[in-house]
Structure formats: structure tokens, C-alpha cells
Design a protein around this motif. Structure first.
Motif, PDB file in Angstrom:
ATOM      1  N   THR A 164      14.336  14.373 -38.455  1.00 17.72           N
ATOM      2  CA  THR A 164      15.126  13.992 -39.632  1.00 17.72           C
ATOM      3  C   THR A 164      14.382  12.997 -40.499  1.00 17.72           C
ATOM      4  OG1 THR A 164      17.186  14.390 -38.432  1.00 17.72           O
ATOM      5  CG2 THR A 164      17.332  13.021 -40.397  1.00 17.72           C
ATOM      6  N   ASP A 168      13.630  14.005 -44.314  1.00 19.26           N
ATOM      7  CA  ASP A 168      14.106  13.195 -45.444  1.00 19.26           C
ATOM      8  C   ASP A 168      12.940  12.760 -46.327  1.00 19.26           C
ATOM      9  OD1 ASP A 168      16.663  13.457 -44.521  1.00 19.26           O
ATOM     10  OD2 ASP A 168      16.747  11.485 -43.559  1.00 19.26           O
ATOM     11  N   THR A 172      12.339  13.873 -50.257  1.00 17.01           N
ATOM     12  CA  THR A 172      12.110  12.882 -51.318  1.00 17.01           C
ATOM     13  C   THR A 172      10.844  13.207 -52.101  1.00 17.01           C
ATOM     14  OG1 THR A 172      13.211  11.172 -50.000  1.00 17.01           O
ATOM     15  CG2 THR A 172      11.801  10.432 -51.800  1.00 17.01           C
ATOM     16  N   LYS A 418      18.040  20.690 -42.613  1.00 15.95           N
ATOM     17  CA  LYS A 418      18.379  19.403 -42.008  1.00 15.95           C
ATOM     18  C   LYS A 418      18.385  19.460 -40.480  1.00 15.95           C
ATOM     19  CE  LYS A 418      23.406  20.047 -42.117  1.00 15.95           C
ATOM     20  NZ  LYS A 418      24.696  19.447 -42.516  1.00 15.95           N
TER      21      LYS A 418
END
Length: 572
Positions: A164, A168, A172, A418
Motif C-alpha cells: 500500500t 500510494d 501520487t 489498492k
């Protein structure tokens, strides 16, 4: 476990306090007596969504409080408490929820006010509520990956957290790359805006903490007369003829003249001498500071003008000068990135490629862990289904992409999400010879209840939840299946405290503690009461559940026989 539950002015409940024991506690009673309302109260205590509809008519607020006893020193509740700064003493946790008549929700953990989200974090480590609605959630394949991850949470959690973090970061970077590579006109407008802001801030020539220093100086100038007068009055009161220091000097001299005759006087003479010289030094400091005081109307005007300029910038760029300077550094960096967009995009692209490879490797590791967990879970489910009279059922956990596709694809082609790149479905066939299909296309309501119960039995060993609650999960089953469900629920209570609402006598007979929920009318108001049944009362309640309202000796004999069979089952 949940040791005590207190409910005030909640729905039709006026005021009740229930003590719970370890093992299996069964709650029975007529429909509408308030059994599910008690479970609703526990659900709110665990952070469920509240509503003013729960507040009893004409009451100002509904209050729910639960005392939990934690015997396991390694229980996850301790890490949750540490994370949110809530101390857990004497192995006890008290959760409290108040819902006011105007809709406000107040949450506390061990008397400390917390948000609903924090209460939910505590609640999910203590309570697991299984209802008919949750059985329906098993139909949605989107939930299957979460169920699989619960099977071996410690190992999967660590791997999932590592993935994760990278995912993430990758998301970004991709967002930034898209922002810089699209819409040239928007970027040009952004550059113009940033250039204008940068010019305005550079012209302001701000200094760190300048606003605080100017405010302090402004206060001194505005109150110059008061400050100067206070300093002069203080100095004049201390220094001069017939003033404070002169009288203290006389007292000092009087003690010193007789200090050789008495040790106490000598000690006090030294003390007053020290105070005298300290006050004398203080008076000199005040005089010197007073001499530095100057009032300048022009300087005050300069400060007011500068503060007005700073306050104007604060409305646009930050609440303090330091925040404005931080924003200035940020836009300076962004301007540099825009002016060097091509090299910046190239650098971002390289970072994305690197992070993507790392994320893929973590996703692959997560996939391998899930594969092993899926094999073990499938084996355990077969064992549990056999005991629930689903021995001819075929069960499998499918992975998309499967192993073959992973071999022919590389990290560029596998789409990361995810949860990694896994898309998981529980497949089942309840009839021999029929192909495996999704649960929603094959399983009946009774079968879904048994499958979910099998999962709960398995997960009870892994999750470490203090209390498991079943709210009429046995609806729609009877006969030997009902008996199998009763035995399975009892087996779950060997690892966790179990509270169970049921209409089945087979389940009720399995109880270690049997509580009866009833409602009564008092002062033209309906209220709910709870009582713990004795053995004889339990026989009568089981008889009622078997035959309905009319109690017969045959039904009583049947109830006694059920309790004897349960006693034999438990001893084995």
C-alpha cells in the motif's frame, strides 16, 4: 469479553443492565420484545451509525455503556489504545455512546472523549456482529478479497502495508505526471499566476517571525505612557529618601547590630541583607530600562503600515509570516518545475517505472501469501461445511489473473490496484457434477448462512475478537441443519464469547447462559426487561419454542431430552 451492558432510553428500552458470562449466551423471546434492539445498541457501541430515532420517545438522550474484560495481554486493543493515547488499566475497557435528541453523538473510551472513527477502531477489535444482512454481503465478490485477508491477518497485513505504501506513492507520481503532461494552456496560466504571486512576495521582503516582532513592538508603543509611568513609580517607591530601600536598610542595620548575640538574628540579618542588595540591583535595572523607553509616533505609523501589508498577504497566502514564507518556497519550486517541465517529466517517468517495479514485486509477494492462505482456507472450509451437512459441496477460491497469465504477463501489463493485482471470487457448487459458479448464482439463503457460519468459525481463531454476536443467522433452516448450526455456534464460543439471538430451540438448548427478553406495559409505556433463566425456566422456554404458546408435557420432555443431548455433546 463483554462483561456488562447498560442501556438507558434506547428505542423501547427504558433502563436495563445485563451481565454477560463467558461461553455461549442465547437471547430468546417473542418477536418485538426487543432482542434485536439490544444488538443494535451493541452495534452503536462498536461505532455503528446512530440516529435520533434510537432515542426513546420524550427522552433527552439515549445512553449505552459496555464493560469489556481483556484477558489476553497480546490483544490488539492494547496497541489501539497506545495509538490514541488511551490507557487500559486492570484489563478493562469501557465504551460509551450517547445520542442526544437533537442528533449529537458523544463517544468515550475509558471516560476519554473520542471521535466516532476512533470508537469504531476500538469496537472492531472487541465486537464482531454477524447478521442476516452480513450474509447477503457474502454474495458480493468485491468483499471476498477482504475475507481472505482476514484468514491470516498478521502475515497478510504486513505485506499489504508494504504494498500500500508503494501503491500510494505510485498513484501520487502518476497524478503529478498527468498534471504536467496534459493541458499546456492550463500550465501556462498556472505559471503566470505563480510568477505574479512570487513577485508580490519578493517585493514584500518578509522576515521570519516578523509579524510577531512587530506586534510586540506595536503593543509597547501604544502603551508607552503606561509602561513608562509604571517603571518610574516602581523605581521611586524603592529608591530615595524615606523610600522602600531606605527602610529595608534600617531593618538590616538593626539586625546586624545585634547579630553577634543571637544565631537566629545573625541568620535573619544575612537573609535581609541578601534581599536588600537584590532589590537595590532590581531598582537599578528598572531605572536603566526606563531610560531606554522612547516614544515615536512615526515608528508607530511605520509598524501599522507594515502590519496592514502583512495582514493583506496573510489573507492570500497563510495565517503567519512563516507560513507565507513556506508557501513562497513551494511556488518557487513549482515555477522551477514548470520552466524545466521536460526534464521534470523525464525524472517523474523514471521514478514511476522504478516504483512500479517495486510495487509489482510487493504485489506478487502478496499474491503468493494469499495463494497459500487460500489453499489453507479452502481446506478448513471443507471441514466446516462437512459438519454443516454440505459435505457434497465443492468450494474454490479463484484468482484473476491466474498463475498462467502471471507467467506470460510482465509488470507492465498487470494492472495494479489498492489490493495488488488480485481479483478474488469464492466459487461453489452445491450439487455433484455441476460446475463451480459464483456464490450469488448458486447458493440459497440457508446455504449462504452456513457458509458464512463456517467462515466465522474459522476466523474466530485468527481474529482474536473478544465477543462474536449472531443476530438470527439461523433463519430459514430446521431439522438436522439447525442442530449442526447450533453445534457450530457453540464451537465458536470455545474461542470467543458468543451472544446469539435465535428462534431455534436447537440453538437455544446449546446455551451456557439463557436470557429471556420480554416487554411489558408500565404507566402506559412499553419497556423491555431481561432475565436469566433457571434450568426449569429454560425447559419451559424451549417447550414454548417447540410448540408455540401452548405448553405440553410432551414438549417439556422433548426439551429435557434436548438439554441432555446438549450436555453429552459438550462433554465430548
Amino acid at each position: 469479553m463483554l462483561t456488562e451492558l447498560s442501556i438507558h432510553d434506547f428505542a423501547i428500552i427504558d433502563k436495563i443492565s445485563i451481565t454477560f458470562n463467558d461461553g455461549l449466551t442465547v437471547l430468546t423471546g417473542e418477536t418485538g420484545a426487543g432482542k434485536s434492539i439490544i444488538i443494535d445498541a451493541v452495534q452503536l457501541l462498536a461505532g455503528g451509525r446512530g440516529s435520533v430515532e434510537y432515542v426513546r420517545h420524550e427522552a433527552k438522550k439515549a445512553e449505552i455503556e459496555g464493560l469489556f474484560t481483556i484477558d489476553n495481554k497480546d490483544h490488539p486493543i492494547y496497541s489501539v489504545g497506545k495509538e490514541y493515547g488511551i490507557e487500559i488499566l486492570d484489563q478493562q475497557v469501557v465504551l460509551q455512546r450517547v445520542i442526544t435528541a437533537n442528533g449529537k453523538s458523544i463517544c468515550r473510551v475509558n471516560s476519554k472523549l473520542v471521535t466516532l472513527a476512533i470508537l469504531r477502531e476500538f469496537g472492531k477489535t472487541l465486537i464482531d456482529i454477524h447478521s442476516q444482512h452480513e450474509t447477503q454481503s457474502l454474495m458480493d465478490s468485491e468483499n471476498h478479497i477482504d475475507l481472505l485477508d482476514l484468514y491470516d491477518p498478521h502475515i497478510i497485513k504486513r505485506s499489504k502495508e508494504e504494498y500500500t505504501f508503494l501503491y500510494d506513492k505510485l498513484t501520487t507520481l502518476k497524478t503529478r505526471y498527468k498534471k504536467w503532461s496534459e493541458n499546456e494552456q492550463e500550465i501556462a496560466h498556472r505559471l503566470d499566476l505563480l510568477a505574479f504571486q512570487m513577485q508580490e512576495l519578493e517585493q514584500a521582503n518578509l522576515l521570519p517571525n516578523e509579524d510577531e516582532a512587530l506586534e510586540e513592538e506595536r503593543v509597547s508603543l501604544v502603551n508607552y505612557e503606561r509602561i513608562y509611568t509604571a517603571l518610574q513609580d516602581t523605581y521611586n517607591a524603592l529608591y530615595g529618601e524615606q523610600k522602600g530601600l531606605e527602610w529595608i536598610s534600617k531593618a538590616k542595620q538593626a539586625l546586624e547590630n545585634t547579630s553577634s548575640y543571637d544565631d537566629y538574628i545573625a541568620k535573619k540579618a544575612e537573609e535581609i541583607s541578601n534581599h536588600y542588595y537584590a532589590l537595590e540591583e532590581l531598582s537599578y535595572d528598572i531605572r536603566n530600562y526606563s531610560d531606554t523607553q522612547q516614544y515615536s509616533a512615526s515608528r508607530l505609523n511605520e509598524i501599522e503600515s507594515r502590519l496592514n501589508e502583512i495582514n493583506r498577504l496573510k489573507k492570500k497566502y497563510g495565517t503567519t509570516v512563516n507560513e507565507i514564507l513556506e508557501y513562497m518556497a513551494t511556488i518557487e519550486e513549482e515555477i522551477e518545475e514548470i520552466n524545466n517541465k521536460d526534464s521534470h517529466l523525464s525524472k517523474l517517468g523514471d521514478q514511476i517505472d522504478e516504483i512500479k517495479k517495486d510495487a509489482y514485486l510487493e504485489a506478487k509477494q502478496l499474491h503468493d501469501i494469499r495463494r497459500k492462505a487460500a489453499d489453507s482456507l479452502t481446506e478448513d472450509i471443507y471441514k466446516e461445511l462437512k459438519g454443516l451437512y454440505l459435505e457434497k459441496t465443492s468450494f474454490a477460491i479463484s484468482f484473476d489473473p491466474d498463475e498462467h497469465n502471471l507467467k506470460v504477463q510482465n509488470d507492465e501489463e498487470v494492472k495494479l490496484g489498492k489490493n495488488g493485482f488480485d481479483h478474488i471470487k469464492f466459487l461453489i457448487s452445491t450439487n455433484p457434477g455441476e460446475p463451480l459458479k459464483e456464490l450469488s448464482k448458486v447458493a440459497s439463503g440457508g446455504e449462504l448462512s452456513r457458509i458464512m457460519l463456517a467462515l466465522k468459525k474459522i476466523f474466530a481463531k485468527h481474529q482474536g475478537v473478544t465477543s462474536v454476536i449472531f443476530d438470527e443467522v439461523d433463519t430459514g433452516v430446521s431439522g438436522r441443519v439447525a442442530q449442526a448450526i447450533a453445534e457450530k455456534i457453540y464451537q465458536i464460543s470455545n474461542n470467543s464469547q458468543v451472544l446469539c439471538i435465535t428462534h431455534l430451540p436447537q440453538v437455544a438448548a446449546m446455551a451456557d447462559t439463557h436470557k429471556f427478553i420480554s416487554k411489558m406495559e408500565r404507566n402506559n409505556r412499553t419497556s423491555t426487561s431481561v432475565s436469566e433463566l433457571t434450568v426449569n425456566e429454560q425447559v419451559e422456554e424451549l417447550s414454548r419454542m417447540i410448540t408455540g404458546t401452548k405448553l405440553t408435557e410432551t414438549a417439556k420432555d422433548h426439551a429435557k431430552e434436548m438439554l441432555d443431548l446438549v450436555s453429552a455433546f459438550k462433554s465430548n
